[in-house]
Design a protein around this motif. Structure first.
Motif: not given
Length: 280
Positions: A41-62
């Motif tokens: 469903q579109p809303v869950f697709g957005f949540l997956a993208k948002a989670f991916g953004a957090l992963i990117i930020f977390g990886a960069y900070v680490l």
């Protein structure tokens, strides 16, 4: 990796390559697995993208914390709300002006559809803005700047940004050059001026969302799904004027707009003395 001493430029470039691979490898498999696990469903697709953004930020900070021995001021949370909001407004306004000029000049015509869900468009805009800005500006531009000079950093990051869009549908050497110059320089200029990634992320995401969802135009050759309108080029006009199947961002109108904004922001960064030191 960036401590003063022998081979510092070489160490900076090696660290750049390592960071890019580490961020991509941490982002890709995790978000793909989550997308398959969630309902289609579109809303869950957005949540997956948002989670991916957090992963990117977390990886960069680490990576910056471990490999460079510092907390990344370029992702300062204090400046995030105002930086992102300003960037979103700037990106949306810029593309709206481009479309207004294209409509007045008969380059594009629009068909309005009405309200539709924005989850897919918002998710794709968020993903492209975060992933591409963190890698191209936060990693490539910053570390080439460290290894060489601001001019070299802008040239290299711009060329890589353009080359990254070369395999997209409808891409040509002309569209690649447009992306490299207009977006590569402009988005890098916002980073140079602010010393933060937030405005660049906001401009990138705001431009893409406005282009793909509000106007329903092709975004770097891709389709953002449901949109409020459909934007179609005048088929009697050449691709350099309309952007062809790649989308309006490869048009001479967008090139002029982004290049002008980029030049102004670069001048502001120069006036502020931002090119006399490191970008962050």
């Amino acid at each position: 990796m960036l401590r003063p001493g022998k081979w510092r430029p070489a160490r900076s470039l090696a660290w750049m390559v390592a960071m890019v691979f580490a961020i991509v490898l941490s982002f890709g498999p995790s978000t793909e697995a989550l997308a398959h696990a969630l309902p289609a469903q579109p809303v869950f697709g957005f949540l997956a993208k948002a989670f991916g953004a957090l992963i990117i930020f977390g990886a960069y900070v680490l990576l910056v914390r471990v490999g460079e021995g510092r907390w990344p001021s370029e992702l300062s949370l204090r400046s995030a709300p105002t930086g992102i909001m300003a960037g979103l407004l700037i990106g949306a306004a810029m593309f709206t002006v481009v479309m207004a000029a294209a409509w007045v000049g008969g380059v594009y015509h629009f068909d309005y559809h009405g309200l539709v869900t924005a989850w897919r468009g918002a998710g794709l805009a968020l993903e492209s803005g975060v992933l591409e800005e963190v890698i191209v500006r936060g990693v490539v531009l910053r570390l080439v700047w460290r290894a060489s000079s601001p001019t070299t950093a802008f040239v290299v990051s711009g060329l890589l940004f353009g080359a990254g869009h070369f395999a997209n549908p409808g891409a040509t050497l002309l569209t690649t050059a447009c992306v490299a110059i207009e977006a590569g320089v402009m988005l890098g200029a916002f980073y140079a001026l602010t010393g933060r990634l937030w405005v660049s992320i906001g401009v990138h995401s705001g431009w893409n969302f406005t282009q793909g969802y509000l106007f329903g135009a092709q975004v770097s050759g891709g389709n953002f799904g449901d949109s409020l309108a459909t934007t179609s080029p005048n088929e009697n006009l050449p691709d350099w004027l309309t952007g062809g199947t790649f989308g309006p961002e490869a048009s001479v109108i967008a090139f002029a707009m982004c290049s002008a904004v980029g030049a102004v922001v670069l001048w502001l960064a120069w006036r502020a003395g931002r090119f006399s030191g490191n970008p962050a």
